[in-house]
Write a protein that holds these residues in place. Sequence first.
Motif, PDB file in Angstrom:
ATOM      1  N   TYR A  69      -6.026   9.625  -1.238  1.00  0.00           N
ATOM      2  CA  TYR A  69      -5.686   8.716  -2.331  1.00  0.00           C
ATOM      3  C   TYR A  69      -4.750   7.632  -1.820  1.00  0.00           C
ATOM      4  N   LEU A  70      -5.018   6.402  -2.226  1.00  0.00           N
ATOM      5  CA  LEU A  70      -4.164   5.261  -1.930  1.00  0.00           C
ATOM      6  C   LEU A  70      -3.830   4.524  -3.220  1.00  0.00           C
ATOM      7  N   TRP A 112       0.833  -1.195   0.000  1.00  0.00           N
ATOM      8  CA  TRP A 112       0.000   0.000   0.000  1.00  0.00           C
ATOM      9  C   TRP A 112       0.871   1.250   0.000  1.00  0.00           C
ATOM     10  N   HIS A 113       0.466   2.238  -0.789  1.00  0.00           N
ATOM     11  CA  HIS A 113       1.151   3.526  -0.850  1.00  0.00           C
ATOM     12  C   HIS A 113       0.121   4.642  -0.686  1.00  0.00           C
ATOM     13  N   VAL A 114       0.601   5.776  -0.218  1.00  0.00           N
ATOM     14  CA  VAL A 114      -0.205   6.995  -0.199  1.00  0.00           C
ATOM     15  C   VAL A 114       0.174   7.811  -1.428  1.00  0.00           C
ATOM     16  N   LEU A 118       3.307   3.012   2.690  1.00  0.00           N
ATOM     17  CA  LEU A 118       2.760   2.998   4.044  1.00  0.00           C
ATOM     18  C   LEU A 118       3.538   1.989   4.880  1.00  0.00           C
ATOM     19  N   HIS A 143      -6.565   9.015   4.384  1.00  0.00           N
ATOM     20  CA  HIS A 143      -5.868   9.376   3.147  1.00  0.00           C
ATOM     21  C   HIS A 143      -6.869   9.604   2.012  1.00  0.00           C
ATOM     22  N   TYR A 146      -5.492   2.412  -7.927  1.00  0.00           N
ATOM     23  CA  TYR A 146      -5.591   3.698  -7.231  1.00  0.00           C
ATOM     24  C   TYR A 146      -7.002   3.867  -6.674  1.00  0.00           C
ATOM     25  N   LEU A 186      -8.618  -2.422   3.327  1.00  0.00           N
ATOM     26  CA  LEU A 186      -8.091  -1.072   3.159  1.00  0.00           C
ATOM     27  C   LEU A 186      -7.335  -0.660   4.415  1.00  0.00           C
TER      28      LEU A 186
END
Length: 541
Positions: A503-504, A469-471, A482, A501, A524, A496
Amino acid sequence: MRLFPISALVLASAPATHAQRFLPDDPLRVDRDDLPIEKPGVVELATAWDVVEHSFWHRPSGPAPPALNVNTLGEVPDSSWFENRIGARAMSIDELLRGPDQGTGPAPGRWTITAGKSQGITPGFTIEDERNDVYFVKFDPIPYPRLSTSADVIATKFFHAFGYFVPENHIAYFRPEQLVIAADAKVPVRGGEKRKMMPADLDSILARVPHLPDGRVRCVASRLLSGEPLGPHKYWGTRGDDPNDAFPHEHRRDLRGYRVFSAWLNHDDSRSVNSQDMFLRRADGKGHVKHYLIDFSSALGSGSDAERRIAPQNPRAGNEYILELKPILETAFSFGLWERPWRQVKYTTYAEVGRIEAEFFDPHAWRPEYPNPAFERMRPADAFWAARLVSLFSDEAVRALVSTGEFSDAEAERHLADTLIRRRDKIVAYYFRQLNPLAELRIEGDALVFANLGERAGLARAEAYEYEWHVLENRTGRLDPLEAAKGESAEPRLALPPGGHSYLMARIRTRGGETAWRKAVDVYIRKEGGVPSVVGIEREE
């Protein structure tokens, strides 16, 4: 509100670290390429030049860029070229069978012939029925009743279900005494001006087509398209006098993916001459261009012989271009000892179905009559988009669509349906092995869920799904991982991560199964009003 062509070009070309990644109206579902314009000019295309031009020019040079006319989900928005149908919703058998048809074909009663047929390889004419509807009428050759008329109607319904704009093509029956020649009807004369059509011209046409035992004649009646004809479209470049035509045709996903559909149905005649642009005029005189595919009589097992007469498909069709230097040179340098592999294929040939097979068929190697610039630039993501649509046709749907050919030979009909089902399975198996076939990505509750289409097709079994997972900082496109948001799931379902946030991004790889399933799928997610939704999908090729 931005115009779609501009936004798509920005998303396709701008580096993620230097530009806003998503705009408020993403993902776009409709490309507004129907803005009012002046009527463009008429395009005239010589078939012989089209063969030479595409065999020796407009060939790919360098890597093909990603398709330009896609939204942030990698889907093709509705436009004047394409309308999402089976890819956007479940289509009932009745809807598939209805296809583009708004009516039931020419009205019974008198048919007034208004012109003799001036193009193509089958005899025919134009008629106006008692409802004043205009149809182009074509026939089968005597040795092969139902061959081309069935192919035309069946393929039309398939291409409509994919999403293309096609004419209403109906199998119709009439008696010769229904026909009346209009006083101003004309027929073309080879190398000369058109002349008045005479009863002898009609007698000549009807003498060359099969008649049923009860005296009726079978035909395919193609209803006149709405609008003003502008000629065919090309598969490269854009129409310079149409401001709505923003994407080079060779970089449109719907035209690149057309190759996969044509391979499935052996539509080797998928060239510019079998397309038609129509200008739809408004009350103020302006309008927009709508793009159609036409004439599927040389598809499935139907084709033409050396004299350009309708006949069972040539074994070369789908296997080699008309002008292809490599096999020509291999034959020459081996002094004829090297034999083209497709010449060894054994066909089961039926008069009503023609020549089509599934054993030798190779989706990747399939070829149209001559090179198509859009086909040659097809990338794995384009092919996956198309193969997913192919996979949505059940056995029942395929058999129902084949039945619209109204065959008299039940065994021939069964053979064609069986062959298309096997060709479908080969297409799915090949293209679902070229990248990670995750699809149907959506949010359910507090989880990202998806389907593995390769596993669903029985190609292999996934062991687990690895994820990170990224922000996303949407304004700049920056991605930050993350902490501790990395792991794997045995099921196609990822919880999730907590947090507010906006956007992930989840990067997903499949462990186990096919080698290419290790390629990443980046998903996204945007939260609006606290409600998450999938806003973008990117596939590693």
